[in-house]
Design an enzyme around this catalytic site. Structure first.
Site, mmCIF file in Angstrom:
data_model
loop_
_atom_site.group_PDB
_atom_site.id
_atom_site.type_symbol
_atom_site.label_atom_id
_atom_site.label_comp_id
_atom_site.label_asym_id
_atom_site.label_seq_id
_atom_site.Cartn_x
_atom_site.Cartn_y
_atom_site.Cartn_z
ATOM 1 N N ASP A 36 0.818 -1.203 0.000
ATOM 2 C CA ASP A 36 0.000 0.000 0.000
ATOM 3 C C ASP A 36 0.862 1.267 0.000
ATOM 4 O OD1 ASP A 36 -2.642 1.427 0.559
ATOM 5 O OD2 ASP A 36 -1.466 2.038 2.301
ATOM 6 N N ALA A 37 0.533 2.211 -0.869
ATOM 7 C CA ALA A 37 1.048 3.594 -0.846
ATOM 8 C C ALA A 37 2.538 3.684 -0.541
ATOM 9 C CB ALA A 37 0.246 4.418 0.154
ATOM 10 N N GLU B 53 1.369 -0.106 -4.947
ATOM 11 C CA GLU B 53 0.585 1.106 -5.149
ATOM 12 C C GLU B 53 1.565 2.255 -4.969
ATOM 13 O OE1 GLU B 53 -3.311 3.536 -3.476
ATOM 14 O OE2 GLU B 53 -2.021 2.463 -2.076
ATOM 15 N N ASN C 120 -13.715 5.782 -1.320
ATOM 16 C CA ASN C 120 -13.306 7.155 -1.042
ATOM 17 C C ASN C 120 -14.240 8.179 -1.674
ATOM 18 O OD1 ASN C 120 -11.155 6.750 0.690
ATOM 19 N ND2 ASN C 120 -9.688 6.448 -0.962
#
Length: 615
Positions: free
Chosen positions: A274-275, A307, A401
């Site tokens: 993630d991120a 990501e 989101n």
């Protein structure tokens, strides 16, 4: 400065992976404990039902102990920082299970206790991957997902990707508020229950990936700043607070061991990170993938997905990671399908048709250009194989989101969504489908948490402030419509209702998904190794033609028109597959109808004798 010896696994000897930190049970009920607490003057191991034991200081802030504490035993640490005479009781940050929440007791877990039913499983090649993203709680938990496995196989899915499972506050969470990255959240079940799920997935011939979060800890239940300040760097802030300090060797070891644990102990087939743009030390990612490739990838298929908003193509291909989530592809497609241009979609709205041509040909749109915020973003990507990109029309972020968690099925005309879906499923990049997308679910997938007291209030109000600049929510009264993330009803509204798929219209869509994925596996997958984008051009407003050169030198061409008007084309085309049957006659008349897509395959000279219309 000395550092812990790297952990490793040895599948040939049958020895399980042994992490550097946490509780490692040995023979005769004796367990080894190791905690990094560089700010602590001393640390005591507290065992439930047994005397406390003072831990021995070791190198550079490590504290170690061995004690009679067999698997299933509850324990915690009491750390004494400065002049604090009472100390603070904290769970083990590397514990594999907890009792009574994120500030409760840790449980000693024997990683070798589970008897694997399919130890021979070696995974599947990356080119075969079709990902189905799942929130385990919203799809009915471990048992609910097990029940869906036959249907996913029938659909053509080859890999399930679970949103994060790490222990986090409360009984429900997206998973990105985890504070115990080694521990399976208790509301999902025990470590053994998760292993049984992985085993069941493998029994059906499917891979299973896990989304892991190494860029931040959640806001509740993280005790590391109290006794290990060097875990973080105050000079660098992220959206979640002080950045994790990956310059520190022990921090690197903590997370690399975590990745090895999921791949070795739990036998996941891959990880989605993630991120990673919030990880400032790029060389950590290099060390991470090299270690995983050496220790796991040398024995079986091991797929690593990023990501990364920075669009760093140097991490892909020869950079060691299999692929990156293709946000640029999604964002351009979303703008063309919905006409939205607020928030980050503003970077994709102007000249969106030209931008679609770029992402179809090269994967990334931003390859060093400046965004609306004046920031340079990205690296050139046209040299990468097409399978270095994971394309999607929806995922947990792009639905959840949104203020009301609405899916494309409620925003887009069906024919346009059908054309975009054809482009998703039958072009070379790896496709990702979000749970329920295959039948056109109209259920929302909302952002949900289960925080306590003041934090719950802050999350609710912060969530509503996020949308204050959106035209639909400028009025404070309209922002009250945004569901409270902490309300149980918000989670309940997001739980997938599989019975929805039985509606006749939804059955038709699911059958279409299955047909197209069957074609992908039959026609594209054998040709994907070495596939790359070759060319792309604009046919008209919201209409593009793109061609890929496949691994056997054949060519795949897509024509897609997301506008409400027909687009003239220069040549008569006999399509191999179309988003709806009426397109074929129009193509013969040199016209691409509104909201349509068509694909055809031209064999290479070596395979010219094969029928290109029925590859």
């Amino acid at each position: 400065m000395s550092t812990p010896r790297p952990s490793s696994s040895d599948s040939s000897s049958g020895r399980p992976f042994v992490p550097t930190y946490g509780a490692t049970p040995g023979r005769d009920g004796v367990t080894r404990f190791r905690l990094w607490a560089p700010n602590a003057a001393r640390v005591v191991l507290e065992r439930e039902g047994a005397p406390a034991i003072a831990m021995t200081p070791a190198d550079d802030g490590d504290f170690v102990a061995e004690a009679d504490c067999p698997p299933g035993s509850a324990y915690r640490y009491r750390v004494f920082v400065g002049d604090d005479e009472a100390g603070m009781a904290v769970p083990d940050p590397a514990s594999k299970a907890l009792r009574d929440g994120v500030d409760g007791h840790s449980i000693v877990v024997d990683p070798s206790a589970y008897a694997w039913q399919h130890p021979e499983w070696q995974g599947r090649p990356w080119e075969e991957t079709v990902i189905y993203e799942v929130h385990l709680g919203a799809c009915g938990g471990i048992d609910g997902l097990k029940a869906q496995l036959p249907a996913l196989v029938e659909l053509g899915i080859t890999a399930i990707e679970l949103m994060p499972l790490a222990e986090c506050p409360g009984e429900r969470n997206w998973g990105y508020d985890g504070v115990q990255p080694y521990a399976v959240a208790a509301h999902y079940g025990s470590p053994e229950a998760l292993k049984a799920l992985v085993d069941a997935v493998h029994a059906h011939g499917l891979m299973i990936f896990l989304d892991v979060v190494y860029n931040h800890f959640g806001p509740d239940g993280n005790f590391l700043p109290h006794y290990a300040k060097r875990f973080f760097r105050e000079d660098l802030q992220t959206p979640w607070g002080a950045a994790i300090d990956f310059r520190e060797p022990r921090v690197r070891r903590f997370f690399i061991d975590n990745a090895l644990m999921w791949l070795d102990d739990y036998r996941f087939d891959g990880l989605r990170f993630d991120a990673v743009h919030a990880i400032s030390e790029r060389d950590f990612l290099v060390e991470l993938q090299q270690t995983l490739r050496r220790d796991v990838g040398s024995r079986r298929h091991c797929h690593l997905i990023l990501e990364n908003e920075h669009n760093e193509s140097s991490h892909l291909g020869k950079g060691g990671f299999d692929a990156q989530w293709a946000d640029d592809w999604h964002n351009v497609m979303h703008v063309l399908l919905t006409g939205e241009k607020e928030g980050y979609y503003a970077d994709f709205f102007d000249s969106a048709t030209d931008k679609l041509a770029t992402v179809l040909r090269e994967g990334f749109l931003y390859q060093g250009q400046t965004t609306r915020k004046g920031e340079s973003r990205g690296e050139p990507s046209g040299h990468l194989p097409s399978t270095a990109f994971v394309n999607f029309l929806q995922n947990h972020d792009q639905i959840g989101n949104r203020a009301l968690g609405d899916r494309l099925s409620t925003l887009v005309e069906p024919a346009a969504l059908e054309a975009a879906t054809l482009a998703l499923l039958l072009t070379p990049p790896i496709p990702l489908i979000f749970m329920g997308e295959e039948w056109g679910s109209k259920q929302p997938f909302l952002f949900f948490t289960d925080h306590r007291d003041e934090l719950a209030d802050a999350v609710r109000e912060g969530r509503r402030r996020e949308f204050a600049d959106f035209s639909a929510f400028e009025d404070p009264a309209q922002r009250e419509r945004i569901p409270d993330p902490n309300a149980a009803a918000t989670f309940e509204a997001s739980r997938l209702d599989a019975s929805e798929a039985q509606h006749p219209d939804h059955r038709v869509r699911r059958e279409q998904f299955a047909r197209w994925l069957a074609l992908r596996h039959c026609v594209l997958v054998p040709r994907l190794d070495g596939a790359s984008g070759e060319s792309a051009s604009v046919l008209g407003d919201r209409a593009v033609e793109a061609t890929w050169r496949l691994g056997d030198a054949s060519r795949l061409t897509l024509r897609i028109n997301l506008s409400r008007e027909a687009v003239a084309i220069e040549d008569e085309t006999m399509a191999w597959v179309t988003s709806h049957d009426e397109i074929r006659e129009a193509l013969a008349n040199r016209e691409l109808p509104p909201h349509s897509a068509a694909l055809w395959l031209e064999p290479s000279a070596d395979t010219r004798g094969k029928d290109a219309q029925n590859p």
